[in-house]
Design a protein around this motif. Structure first.
Motif, PDB file in Angstrom:
ATOM      1  N   ALA A 249       0.841  -1.202   0.000  1.00 28.93           N
ATOM      2  CA  ALA A 249       0.000   0.000   0.000  1.00 28.93           C
ATOM      3  C   ALA A 249       0.875   1.250   0.000  1.00 28.93           C
ATOM      4  O   ALA A 249       0.653   2.189  -0.774  1.00 28.93           O
ATOM      5  CB  ALA A 249      -0.923  -0.010   1.208  1.00 28.93           C
ATOM      6  N   LEU A 250       1.871   1.240   0.857  1.00 26.58           N
ATOM      7  CA  LEU A 250       2.770   2.397   0.931  1.00 26.58           C
ATOM      8  C   LEU A 250       3.529   2.572  -0.380  1.00 26.58           C
ATOM      9  O   LEU A 250       3.635   3.679  -0.916  1.00 26.58           O
ATOM     10  CB  LEU A 250       3.760   2.214   2.091  1.00 26.58           C
ATOM     11  CG  LEU A 250       4.855   3.269   2.194  1.00 26.58           C
ATOM     12  CD1 LEU A 250       4.270   4.652   2.439  1.00 26.58           C
ATOM     13  CD2 LEU A 250       5.843   2.907   3.314  1.00 26.58           C
TER      14      LEU A 250
ATOM     15  N   GLU B  45       1.349   3.967  -3.064  1.00 27.20           N
ATOM     16  CA  GLU B  45       1.113   5.394  -2.842  1.00 27.20           C
ATOM     17  C   GLU B  45       2.347   6.204  -3.275  1.00 27.20           C
ATOM     18  O   GLU B  45       2.231   7.244  -3.933  1.00 27.20           O
ATOM     19  CB  GLU B  45       0.817   5.606  -1.354  1.00 27.20           C
ATOM     20  CG  GLU B  45       0.465   7.022  -0.979  1.00 27.20           C
ATOM     21  CD  GLU B  45       0.323   7.164   0.546  1.00 27.20           C
ATOM     22  OE1 GLU B  45      -0.201   6.235   1.190  1.00 27.20           O
ATOM     23  OE2 GLU B  45       0.759   8.206   1.072  1.00 27.20           O
TER      24      GLU B  45
ATOM     25  N   ALA C  79       2.843   6.272  -7.058  1.00 24.99           N
ATOM     26  CA  ALA C  79       1.856   7.147  -7.713  1.00 24.99           C
ATOM     27  C   ALA C  79       2.304   8.601  -7.605  1.00 24.99           C
ATOM     28  O   ALA C  79       2.165   9.386  -8.543  1.00 24.99           O
ATOM     29  CB  ALA C  79       0.483   6.963  -7.070  1.00 24.99           C
ATOM     30  N   ARG C  80       2.863   8.919  -6.473  1.00 26.92           N
ATOM     31  CA  ARG C  80       3.294  10.299  -6.256  1.00 26.92           C
ATOM     32  C   ARG C  80       4.631  10.589  -6.934  1.00 26.92           C
ATOM     33  O   ARG C  80       4.872  11.694  -7.424  1.00 26.92           O
ATOM     34  CB  ARG C  80       3.414  10.552  -4.762  1.00 26.92           C
ATOM     35  CG  ARG C  80       3.939  11.931  -4.472  1.00 26.92           C
ATOM     36  CD  ARG C  80       3.754  12.327  -3.013  1.00 26.92           C
ATOM     37  NE  ARG C  80       3.781  13.771  -2.919  1.00 26.92           N
ATOM     38  CZ  ARG C  80       2.951  14.494  -2.220  1.00 26.92           C
ATOM     39  NH1 ARG C  80       2.022  13.911  -1.529  1.00 26.92           N
ATOM     40  NH2 ARG C  80       3.050  15.798  -2.200  1.00 26.92           N
TER      41      ARG C  80
ATOM     42  N   THR D 212       9.596   9.283   4.080  1.00 20.64           N
ATOM     43  CA  THR D 212       8.282   8.643   4.148  1.00 20.64           C
ATOM     44  C   THR D 212       8.407   7.164   4.487  1.00 20.64           C
ATOM     45  O   THR D 212       7.657   6.638   5.317  1.00 20.64           O
ATOM     46  CB  THR D 212       7.541   8.813   2.805  1.00 20.64           C
ATOM     47  OG1 THR D 212       7.539  10.202   2.469  1.00 20.64           O
ATOM     48  CG2 THR D 212       6.114   8.315   2.901  1.00 20.64           C
TER      49      THR D 212
ATOM     50  N   ARG E  35       6.820   5.472   7.707  1.00 14.51           N
ATOM     51  CA  ARG E  35       5.582   4.700   7.551  1.00 14.51           C
ATOM     52  C   ARG E  35       5.758   3.241   7.183  1.00 14.51           C
ATOM     53  O   ARG E  35       4.804   2.474   7.276  1.00 14.51           O
ATOM     54  CB  ARG E  35       4.691   5.391   6.513  1.00 14.51           C
ATOM     55  CG  ARG E  35       4.175   6.738   7.020  1.00 14.51           C
ATOM     56  CD  ARG E  35       3.354   7.470   5.994  1.00 14.51           C
ATOM     57  NE  ARG E  35       2.322   6.642   5.416  1.00 14.51           N
ATOM     58  CZ  ARG E  35       1.703   6.912   4.262  1.00 14.51           C
ATOM     59  NH1 ARG E  35       2.005   8.023   3.607  1.00 14.51           N
ATOM     60  NH2 ARG E  35       0.781   6.112   3.789  1.00 14.51           N
TER      61      ARG E  35
ATOM     62  N   THR F  91       1.050  13.453   4.909  1.00 16.34           N
ATOM     63  CA  THR F  91       0.655  13.373   3.509  1.00 16.34           C
ATOM     64  C   THR F  91       1.764  13.908   2.614  1.00 16.34           C
ATOM     65  O   THR F  91       1.785  13.658   1.419  1.00 16.34           O
ATOM     66  CB  THR F  91      -0.616  14.208   3.262  1.00 16.34           C
ATOM     67  OG1 THR F  91      -0.406  15.516   3.814  1.00 16.34           O
ATOM     68  CG2 THR F  91      -1.808  13.557   3.928  1.00 16.34           C
TER      69      THR F  91
END
Lengths: 504, 428
Positions: free
Chosen positions: A104-105, A108, A111-112, A141, A145, A382
């Motif tokens: 999931a991380l 994310e 995508a960024r 990040t 996370r 975020t």
């Protein structure tokens, strides 16, 4: 209780008599069942109990120490999981990092930061800009996370060990690929593979000038550092060895940036290679070997006894103690040698009870401190750009150390800059950093008296091990100031600014 | 320092407080912090003014190429051995060296040094270095900063030991030394009342202004009851916040027509100037200009990598000379040094590999400037067949500064195991 998985949360002991000043209740909080703490949203289905879960003090201390050493600062979720599955299972799971789902991380992130999935030629073709900054943001990040905390701590170590400064687009592109394809790919693999990938990494080839290392005039930069920093350490080789190793690596270069689908990738140019006979650390390397000369050097270096010790000492310093003694280093080196340089096995040994018996406090570097605070306070992040700027001010932005030795890990180097820590803590607590949110009312939910709030802070920041002196000072601060969410935030900021929090 | 065997908590010294009531405990804490030793003394009386120089240590990390920074054009071997990386002879047109003394010259990128040199306040010490043969940046920087070649155990810097073996210029001063870097370099490691301050312009606590003082007090109490080294660092930090907030760095106006550039090095020198002129008892400042490891595309002429660094160095020193050394009666000595020089012959990538001897720049009112101090070995007598030989030990230069400009005779402790040789670089 959603998400708390059936295991009933136990509040940290309040310690006091409860006579303290009532703080203003958190929004919607009056009369709420305090057992809903901590907020379910950060438990992610993990069970949770307080840090005091019935073990003996020594065991608890030792578990706490392990958690401190394998994470960038434990969060509730980390403590909860260790309490739930036990120390050995927790460690085994972190060592088998591939089994921990971080998809999931990563989804994310990619995508960024689409360049995370690009080859270097693709980055060149797309002319990805701002990548040095974004790469640092990715590192922050992940440290904050990723559920693969131990893996990220190992990656941190190799990023220093094989340091390459990300400056300018060429270095930034290749460094991003280096971290992915060299450091992360082999972080818990065989040392020879890590070393070999590094030697062929375009970023390393360019950074340590091997791209300029040609038969007619060898450039010694990589030759020296691959021995001094990456493998044997000083003392194992002579200046003649440096010259000979440089000759072996002549012709190890890269394609030019305009080389299309091969842009800035590794290339061996036989025309630039010195094909004469060489002698490296007593080994004769016959002439005519071409690219195998360099590989032979890497074989010699990877299997050299000094390398086992040098790499083991690095691992010991990173995880156990600032000044590892020879007993400890020798034992890790024996594992290194016996396992054929299997880094996961050396790390496993480093985190064993007998190795951690050698543990001494380590001073948190700015990155560790900043990420650790955010993890402890369950900051929702975020965007990591503001943290990245803070780390740049502290001189600890990922991938920006200028020399190949990597960021220092000496207490004397970092300890002087307490002010930066105090400022960062306050900025975080006041939610002054865009993209990083600390939900103080949520963290403090249900804690009403001064003693309850202090106990909650203890639980959040120290896992229940806050020193009494700090606890009393925080209680006094809460008592004399107008109680509010702001004051509780300040008390949290003071807790992470305290002397004890600076060590792990 | 720390005797805790666990990562957190544990034996934090709580035992002795266990018997105290909370009030009693806080009373102890308050008493520990009662002495206002941290209060700034910004307006210092003139009679406190020291006869000792303030020292500014400038470390040029990476191994700066001394044969370019100060060109030995009079050495008959220079042009031939330096080849494509030679600076042309004085008078030979574009990019030519500017002669200093008939033997040495400055490359175009270093011409900003001429003003201080011609004023007799800048000395260049050439063919200067360490007896240790190491070509490792990290070992050589360590030896340079601890002031003891070949020693891998000494943990304190030579400048720190100078401070440790001399009386403070201001007995109740807040800070004796400051490093304008994010971390504390080894040269100041172990120094008394010594802190790194990366950004003196932003020194206060952040957060709600109304609670600033009380938060600062809680921090002071926490650290006052904690262990070293953080206890001392926190006390100095608190004092330094007050000190720096009392100095108007933002509004600082340079004297003598000096103009500091926008680069970090010039900015650090400007902050140094403000700090020195505030006369708050700071005796030593450490700054750095890094990136001299020019293995490839060295770029010694306009626009090149090393030329840019030299321009930054010389431009910063020129401004500092005008602003402080020429325009105040506070004696300052600036010493710039690198861990080693670079090889005589260039490599195929138009760069140079790690070498041996380098140079030092010494600037100040009481410097025997306008001179290249050297016992030139000749490029035909290289060290280890390929590098400039060191004929002056770097400790001679630093030792002379410590003894005569910093007034400290304890050279045996500052440079253990070495007998400093007087080279006549500074006024005695």
């Amino acid at each position: 209780m959603a998400g708390a998985g059936g295991s009933r949360a136990t509040l940290p002991k309040d310690g006091g008599t409860g006579r303290g000043l009532e703080l203003e209740p958190a929004p919607g909080g009056v009369g709420c069942d305090v057992s809903t703490f901590p907020p379910a949203n950060f438990l992610s289905g993990e069970t949770w109990t307080s840090g005091e879960g019935g073990e003996s003090g020594a065991e608890l201390g030792s578990d706490r120490l392990l958690l401190e050493r394998i994470t960038f600062g434990p969060s509730y979720a980390d403590r909860a999981m260790m309490a739930a599955i036990g120390r050995e299972a927790y460690l085994a799971r972190q060592l088998a990092y591939e089994t921990i789902d971080d998809s999931a991380l990563e989804a994310e992130l990619s995508a960024r930061y689409p360049w995370l999935l690009m080859s270097v030629p693709e980055m060149v073709a797309a002319w990805v800009e701002e990548i040095d900054v974004e790469h640092a943001e990715v590192a922050i990040t992940r440290a904050l996370r990723s559920p693969r905390q131990l893996f990220e701590r190992v990656v941190e170590m190799w990023n220093d060990h094989f340091n390459i400064t990300s400056s300018g687009l060429t270095m930034a592109w290749t460094r991003a690929a280096d971290e992915r394809d060299v450091i992360r790919a082999h972080a818990m693999g065989k040392f020879r593979d890590l070393l070999g990938a590094s030697a062929r990494s375009a970023a390393m080839v360019i950074y340590l000038d091997n791209a300029r290392n040609v038969a007619v005039a060898p450039n010694e930069n990589y030759a020296r550092e691959v021995m001094e920093l990456h493998t044997t350490g000083v003392g194992a080789y002579t200046e003649d060895d440096v010259r000979e190793v440089a000759r072996c690596f002549t012709g190890w270069t890269t394609h030019l940036p305009n080389a299309g689908d091969q842009a800035l990738t590794f290339r061996f140019d036989p025309a630039l290679h010195d094909d004469g006979q060489k002698t490296v650390l007593g080994h004769v390397i016959p002439g005519g070997g071409g690219i195998t000369d360099g590989e032979t050097v890497l074989d010699i270096l990877a299997s050299h006894p000094s390398t086992a010790r040098h790499v083991s000492a690095r691992i010991a310093r990173h995880f156990i103690t600032p000044a590892p003694g020879s007993t400890l280093v020798d034992r890790l080196a024996a594992v290194f040698t016996a396992s054929g340089g299997d880094l996961r096995e050396v790390v496993r040994e480093a985190l064993s009870r007998r190795s951690l018996a050698h543990a001494r406090p380590k001073f948190k570097r700015p990155f560790h401190f900043a990420v650790g605070v955010a993890r402890a306070l369950q900051a929702s992040m975020t965007y990591s750009g503001q943290l990245r700027l803070k780390l740049a001010q502290a001189g600890h932005m990922p991938f920006k150390w200028e020399t190949p030795d990597g960021y220092p890990d000496r207490t004397s180097y970092w300890a002087g800059a307490l002010l930066w820590r105090w400022r960062l803590a306050a900025s975080l607590m006041y939610n002054e950093m865009t993209g990083v949110e600390v939900d103080v009312p949520g963290l403090m939910f249900g804690a009403r008296t001064v003693e309850q709030v202090a106990a909650r802070i203890d639980s959040i920041v120290f896992g229940g091990a806050m020193p009494m002196t700090t606890r009393l000072l925080l209680e006094e601060y809460l008592r004399v100031n107008r109680p509010s969410n702001g004051v509780m935030a300040e008390a949290l900021g003071l807790a992470v600014s305290s002397p004890e929090y600076q060590w792990f | 320092m720390h005797d805790r065997s666990l990562g957190l908590g544990g034996a934090c010294g709580c035992e002795e407080y266990r018997g105290l009531s909370r009030r009693g405990f806080l009373g102890v804490a308050a008493a520990a912090m009662a002495a206002p030793a941290w209060l700034p003394r910004v307006a210092m009386a003139a009679d406190h003014r020291s006869s000792r120089d303030v020292i500014v240590s400038v470390i040029l990390r990476g191994g700066a190429d001394a044969l370019t920074m100060c060109v030995p054009w009079g050495d008959p071997w220079y042009l031939g051995l330096r080849g494509a990386l030679a600076v042309p002879m004085p008078g030979s047109g574009l990019n030519a060296a500017t002669d200093l003394d008939g033997y040495f010259g400055l490359p175009p990128a270093m011409l900003d040094l001429l003003e201080a040199y011609n004023a007799g306040r800048l000395a260049i010490v050439h063919a200067c270095g360490s007896p240790d043969p190491s070509r490792s940046h990290f070992d050589a920087q360590r030896y340079l900063e601890i002031g003891k070649p070949s020693d891998m155990t000494l943990a304190t810097g030579w400048l720190a030991r100078h401070l440790l073996t001399s009386e403070p210029v201001m007995s109740d001063g807040v800070l004796r030394a400051m490093s304008l870097t994010p971390g504390l370099p080894r040269v100041l490691a172990g120094g008394p009342r010594t802190l790194p301050v990366a950004d003196p312009l932003n020194a206060g606590l952040t957060g709600r202004p109304a609670s600033k003082a009380s938060r600062q007090q809680v921090l002071a109490d926490m650290y006052a009851l904690g262990d070293e080294p953080l206890r001392s660092i926190a006390e100095q930090t608190r004092a330094t916040i007050a000190l720096l907030e009392a100095i108007d760095f933002r509004g600082y106006a340079a004297s003598g027509g000096a103009s500091y550039g926008p680069d970090p090095f010039a900015t650090a020198l400007k902050s140094t100037a403000a700090l020195i002129k505030a006369q708050v008892g700071v005796e030593a400042v450490s700054i750095e200009l890094n990136g001299w490891d020019t293995h490839a595309s060295q770029g010694i002429f306009a626009g090149g990598a090393m030329a840019t660094l030299m321009q930054t160095l010389a431009g910063g020193l020129k401004a500092f000379h005008r602003d402080v050394i020429q325009s105040t009666n506070i004696n300052v000595v600036v010493v710039a040094m690198s861990e080693f020089g670079r090889r005589i012959a260039p490599n195929a990538g138009m760069g140079t590999d790690h070498g041996h001897a380098g140079l030092m720049l010494v600037m100040g009112q009481k410097v025997k400037g306008g001179k290249v101090h050297t016992d030139w070995p000749g490029l035909d007598h290289p060290y280890d067949d390929r590098d400039l030989a060191a004929t002056i030990d770097f400790r001679d230069v630093l030792g002379e500064i410590v003894r005569y400009r910093l007034g400290n005779a304890a050279l045996g402790e500052v440079f253990p195991g070495y007998s400093v040789v007087d080279r006549g670089v500074v006024v005695h």
